[in-house]
Each structure stands twice: as structure tokens, then as C-alpha cells.
Design a protein around this motif. Structure first.
Motif, mmCIF file in Angstrom:
data_model
loop_
_atom_site.group_PDB
_atom_site.id
_atom_site.type_symbol
_atom_site.label_atom_id
_atom_site.label_comp_id
_atom_site.label_asym_id
_atom_site.label_seq_id
_atom_site.Cartn_x
_atom_site.Cartn_y
_atom_site.Cartn_z
ATOM 1 N N ALA A 99 0.831 -1.205 0.000
ATOM 2 C CA ALA A 99 0.000 0.000 0.000
ATOM 3 C C ALA A 99 0.867 1.257 0.000
ATOM 4 C CB ALA A 99 -0.931 -0.008 1.220
ATOM 5 N N LEU A 100 1.952 1.245 0.779
ATOM 6 C CA LEU A 100 2.874 2.393 0.792
ATOM 7 C C LEU A 100 3.491 2.612 -0.589
ATOM 8 C CD1 LEU A 100 4.699 1.689 4.182
ATOM 9 C CD2 LEU A 100 3.255 3.672 3.698
ATOM 10 N N LEU A 344 9.242 5.477 2.981
ATOM 11 C CA LEU A 344 8.554 4.188 3.080
ATOM 12 C C LEU A 344 8.847 3.505 4.413
ATOM 13 C CD1 LEU A 344 9.113 2.622 -0.474
ATOM 14 C CD2 LEU A 344 6.967 3.465 0.479
ATOM 15 N N ALA A 345 10.121 3.469 4.786
ATOM 16 C CA ALA A 345 10.519 2.781 6.016
ATOM 17 C C ALA A 345 9.942 3.467 7.243
ATOM 18 C CB ALA A 345 12.048 2.713 6.103
ATOM 19 N N SER A 350 6.050 4.315 11.777
ATOM 20 C CA SER A 350 5.246 5.317 12.479
ATOM 21 C C SER A 350 3.762 4.972 12.449
ATOM 22 C CB SER A 350 5.467 6.712 11.878
ATOM 23 O OG SER A 350 5.131 6.733 10.511
ATOM 24 N N SER A 351 3.318 4.239 11.416
ATOM 25 C CA SER A 351 1.908 3.849 11.365
ATOM 26 C C SER A 351 1.557 2.910 12.508
ATOM 27 C CB SER A 351 1.577 3.189 10.022
ATOM 28 O OG SER A 351 2.277 1.971 9.880
ATOM 29 N N LYS A 352 2.522 2.123 12.957
ATOM 30 C CA LYS A 352 2.278 1.224 14.096
ATOM 31 C C LYS A 352 2.278 2.018 15.400
ATOM 32 C CE LYS A 352 2.361 -2.059 11.108
ATOM 33 N NZ LYS A 352 2.441 -1.206 9.924
ATOM 34 N N GLY A 353 3.144 3.024 15.479
ATOM 35 C CA GLY A 353 3.218 3.817 16.703
ATOM 36 C C GLY A 353 2.001 4.675 16.928
ATOM 37 N N ALA A 354 1.281 5.003 15.846
ATOM 38 C CA ALA A 354 0.102 5.859 15.978
ATOM 39 C C ALA A 354 -1.182 5.072 16.133
ATOM 40 C CB ALA A 354 -0.010 6.772 14.748
ATOM 41 N N ALA A 355 -1.086 3.742 16.109
ATOM 42 C CA ALA A 355 -2.291 2.920 16.203
ATOM 43 C C ALA A 355 -3.054 3.236 17.476
ATOM 44 C CB ALA A 355 -1.910 1.443 16.181
ATOM 45 N N GLY A 356 -4.365 3.433 17.326
ATOM 46 C CA GLY A 356 -5.214 3.698 18.477
ATOM 47 C C GLY A 356 -5.235 5.148 18.916
ATOM 48 N N VAL A 357 -4.487 6.045 18.220
ATOM 49 C CA VAL A 357 -4.466 7.461 18.565
ATOM 50 C C VAL A 357 -5.508 8.184 17.732
ATOM 51 C CG1 VAL A 357 -3.058 9.554 18.665
ATOM 52 C CG2 VAL A 357 -2.021 7.322 19.100
ATOM 53 N N ALA A 367 4.619 12.476 12.055
ATOM 54 C CA ALA A 367 5.773 11.697 12.514
ATOM 55 C C ALA A 367 6.699 11.351 11.349
ATOM 56 C CB ALA A 367 5.300 10.419 13.214
ATOM 57 N N THR A 368 6.120 11.029 10.209
ATOM 58 C CA THR A 368 6.921 10.687 9.037
ATOM 59 C C THR A 368 7.701 11.894 8.535
ATOM 60 O OG1 THR A 368 5.261 9.028 8.408
ATOM 61 C CG2 THR A 368 6.821 9.708 6.709
#
Length: 448
Positions: A99-100, A344-345, A350-357, A367-368
Motif C-alpha cells: 500500500a505504501l 517508506l521505512a 510510524s503507522s504502528k506507533g500511531a495505532a489507536g491514537v 511523525a513521518t
């Protein structure tokens, strides 16, 4: 079966106005009209959407807990839990990365920001600071630590889906390994599932009201006119997401033996709900119930769906790389191949770190950009006005991606009932508690 004379059997289809998707569709249309012609009133209706989201959030934790615990407790081999999670994570990693890449390629193909000619120094970044202030709190380490709840009760109080899932998996494994001594507990949780899922159906009756308030607020606050200047970016994002769902996920579905269009039709109520509320979480309990009813094993549904809501964000990933490239093009910032690979990396992490926010898509973008200094963070102000309109598409793509992932993993595991799937997609399976219980018996291999 004996039919009471006071309740004669009625043949025929349910009136169209009784279908949830019709009610939500009408509510969305009315909310859009109200927000456009009475924007002040529309903005004041925001609590209706917020209240519905909170109602759904109230039932998410017990639904996940009971689904996972009952599913694992009914599995013949507890080791299958780890196998399901590994397969799901491998799937998530591959398609999240894809997707990225697709978002990046779409930006190079369409060049949505090439004609903006924006000067970062002239942009108003006041509202952007509301999102960038969260970036310092985000890291992969802190995210992983947050999966472990401080207390058992805390997992349910905090509303963190992954904490509930973590505890439910451990408790389900403990229950499965206790043998006959745990039989009364298993029976209790299995019986408790019926009223909890009934509660979900009661809450979902408020969906049209929530969708009405959410759409009225969005149009009243931002206005349809805010999309005009950035329409090319919005159209590019919607087109790319549609390509990903229909072509990429469509191909995955075909290989797995089902039609993406049939799945979308089956989940039309939930998709319209996601569209109206801009939140895929609003439809999570209903998604889990429908997939289980359609032949996916309870344990697979309970493990894959909640995990996917944090790790399988296809729509958010497309948005991130496309938005970064849009800002770079709009501010005439040249990015080297190395910098694009860095995007991409960083976006993947960062998409995992923002989960649930709350506002995770925009926070992840901040963040990216913070990790790619050549692209000005101030450029986020360019897309802030239309971010809400892209939020619906992010949520819809995430939702469909997780539905497809669950069915695929269930088929990989041999935990899929093809007969029930065909029956559900053709409307032959009713959404009552008795039928849902029969689906559980088939999927877990138990017999009454």
C-alpha cells in the motif's frame, strides 16, 4: 414447530426502509444537506456522532474478549494461536508495504501537488501544532509496551484494543489448558456471548443518528468548497484506494476463492456506517459478528480483526506516502530515491506507533515528515482542510482490507465453512443469536 395464532407467519421481504444501510444512507444525505445550508447548526450536531462512537467503543472490549476467549478455548490445539498470529502478521506486513509503494507510485504518476507552488513560510501552521504535539510521544518501543496492560481491569478501562486482545489470548490459552476443570467457566463465557452480541445489535440501531450528526458536522465545519482547491489530491487518493481495493485485494480474494464485490455487498451496512462516521472502529463489533456468521472461525476472527485494526492500515499507508509526495511537489522539494525509500521505512514504523491514537492518519504523517527533514512539516497545513474528507476513504480502505485479511487467514488455517459463506452472502443466514451459535459450533469443530 408450532406457530402461535397471535403471531401469524409473515412471508415476504423486509421493507427497504428497515434495512440499516438504507437508514444510514438517508441520514448521510440529510446530514450533508443540513451541514451545507445550516453550517452553524451542523457544527453543533457533532455530539451525535461522538456519542455513537462512544457507544460502539463501550462494547468493543467485551466483544473482543469473549470472541477470543471462546474461540481459543474451543480449539483442539492451542499452538494454532501462534500460527494464526504469525500468518496474519506476515499478511499485514506484505500488504501494508505494498500500500505504501502504491501510494508513492500514484504520486509519481499523477503529480497532484505540482501546480500548488506553495511557500512553506507563508502557511498558517497553528492548527498543525495540535497534531505534531503528539509526535514526541510516539515510538515503536512505547507502542509495544502499551500492549501489556498494567492491570487486568486496566485493559478494559483504557479502551486499548490490543491490551484487551493480549489479555484475552493469555486467558483463552490458560482456559484451554485447564481441561475439564474449566468447563463451567467456558459454559459461562459462551452463554455471556449471546447478550453481548444482542447489545451490539441494539447499539447499531443508533447508527443513522450518529452518521447524521457526523456528516452534518463535517460539512458544516469544513464545507464542501474546501475540497475545490485540493480536489486533485482528494481524487487521486480516492482513485488509488479504489484501485487497491478492487484490483489488488480483488485479486487476493479471487485467489482465495471469493469475490471482493460479494464481500462488499455483504458488508454494505458497515461500510456506510464507516463512511458516515469516518471511523472503521464504529463497525468493528458488527464486522466480527458478520464474518463469524459467514463461516470464518471464531478464534481467527477474534485474533485477526483486532490485530489488523492496528497493524493492517492499508488506507492510511496509501495516504501517508501520497501526502508526503504531494507536500514535496507543492513546495518544490526534490526527494532523492534514498529519501523516498526512507519515507517508506519511516511510514511503516510510524503507522504502528500511531495505532489507536485519535486522528492517527494525520499524526502519522507528522511523525513521518519529522524524520524526513527535507520536506517541510509546515506543508501539512496545505492538506489540513481536506484531511477530514480523505479520512472517510482511509477508514473504508482499512475496513475492507481487514475483512479480506480475516477471510484469507481463515482459509489458510482451514477454519472456514464455505457452505455458510455462500449462504451468508446470498442472504440465507439470519442474524439471530441461535444461528450465530450454530456457526460457532461448525467453526470450532464442536458438536451439540
Amino acid at each position: 414447530m408450532q406457530i402461535s395464532p397471535s403471531r401469524p407467519a409473515v412471508s415476504g421481504r423486509t421493507p427497504f426502509y428497515r434495512h440499516l444501510y438504507v437508514q444510514v444512507l438517508v441520514a448521510i444525505a440529510l446530514g450533508a444537506v443540513l451541514g451545507h445550508y445550516a453550517p452553524d447548526l451542523g457544527r453543533n450536531l457533532k455530539p451525535l456522532g461522538d456519542a455513537f462512537i462512544r457507544l460502539v467503543s463501550m462494547v468493543i472490549a467485551p466483544v473482543i474478549f469473549l470472541t477470543v476467549v471462546n474461540g481459543i478455548a474451543g480449539m483442539n490445539h492451542v499452538g494454532a494461536v501462534g500460527r494464526v498470529v504469525l500468518k496474519a502478521m506476515a499478511y499485514f506486513l506484505f500488504f501494508s508495504t505494498l500500500a505504501l509503494v502504491i501510494g508513492l507510485l500514484a504520486a509519481h504518476l499523477v503529480h497532484p501537488g505540482a501546480n500548488m507552488h506553495a511557500d512553506p513560510a507563508s502557511l498558517n501552521t497553528a492548527e498543525v501544532k495540535n497534531y505534531t504535539s503528539h509526535v514526541s510521544d510516539m515510538s515503536i518501543t512505547s507502542f509495544l509496551m502499551e500492549i501489556i496492560p498494567h492491570t487486568v481491569v486496566g485493559a478494559f478501562v483504557s479502551g486499548n484494543v490490543l491490551q484487551v486482545l493480549f489479555f484475552a489470548v493469555l486467558f483463552g490459552i490458560a482456559l484451554a489448558t485447564c481441561g475439564e476443570r474449566a468447563a463451567p467457566v467456558k459454559a459461562f463465557f459462551d452463554a455471556l456471548a449471546a447478550p453481548v452480541f444482542k447489545l451490539v445489535s441494539i447499539v447499531m440501531k443508533a447508527a443513522p443518528v450518529g452518521a447524521f450528526g457526523a456528516i452534518a458536522f463535517t460539512i458544516g465545519r469544513y464545507g464542501i468548497g474546501s475540497m475545490v482547491d485540493l480536489a486533485w489530491l482528494v481524487l487521486t487518493f480516492y482513485g488509488t484506494s479504489l484501485f487497491f481495493v478492487l484490483v489488488i485485494l480483488g485479486a487476493v480474494a479471487r485467489v482465495a476463492g471469493f469475490s471482493i464485490f460479494a464481500l462488499i455487498r455483504y458488508l454494505k451496512d458497515e461500510l456506510l456506517l464507516v463512511l458516515g462516521t469516518s471511523s472503521s472502529e464504529a463497525a468493528m463489533p458488527s464486522l466480527m459478528e458478520k464474518l463469524e456468521r459467514a463461516g470464518c472461525s471464531r478464534s481467527v476472527v477474534g485474533l485477526v480483526v483486532p490485530t489488523g485494526y492496528s497493524f493492517n492500515l492499508d488506507g492510511t499507508n496509501i495516504y501517508m506516502t501520497l501526502a508526503v509526495m504531494f507536500i514535496a511537489q507543492a513546495t518544490h522539494t526534490e526527494l532523492t530515491l534514498t529519501e523516498q525509500l526512507t519515507v517508506l521505512a519511516v511510514a511503516m514504523l510510524s503507522s504502528k506507533g500511531a495505532a489507536g491514537v485519535t486522528g492517527a492518519g494525520f499524526i502519522t504523517l507528522a511523525a513521518t515528515l519529522a524524520m524526513v527533514p527535507s520536506v517541510p512539516v509546515a506543508g501539512m497545513a496545505l492538506i489540513l482542510g481536506v484531511d477530514r474528507f480523505m479520512s472517510e476513504c482511509r477508514s473504508l480502505t482499512n475496513f475492507v482490507g481487514n475483512a479480506v485479511a480475516t477471510v484469507v487467514v481463515a482459509r489458510w488455517e482451514g477454519a472456514f465453512d464455505a457452505a455458510r459463506w455462500r449462504a451468508a452472502l446470498h442472504g440465507d443466514v439470519k442474524a439471530d443469536a441461535a444461528d450465530r451459535d450454530r456457526a460457532v459450533l461448525v467453526n470450532t469443530g464442536d458438536r451439540p
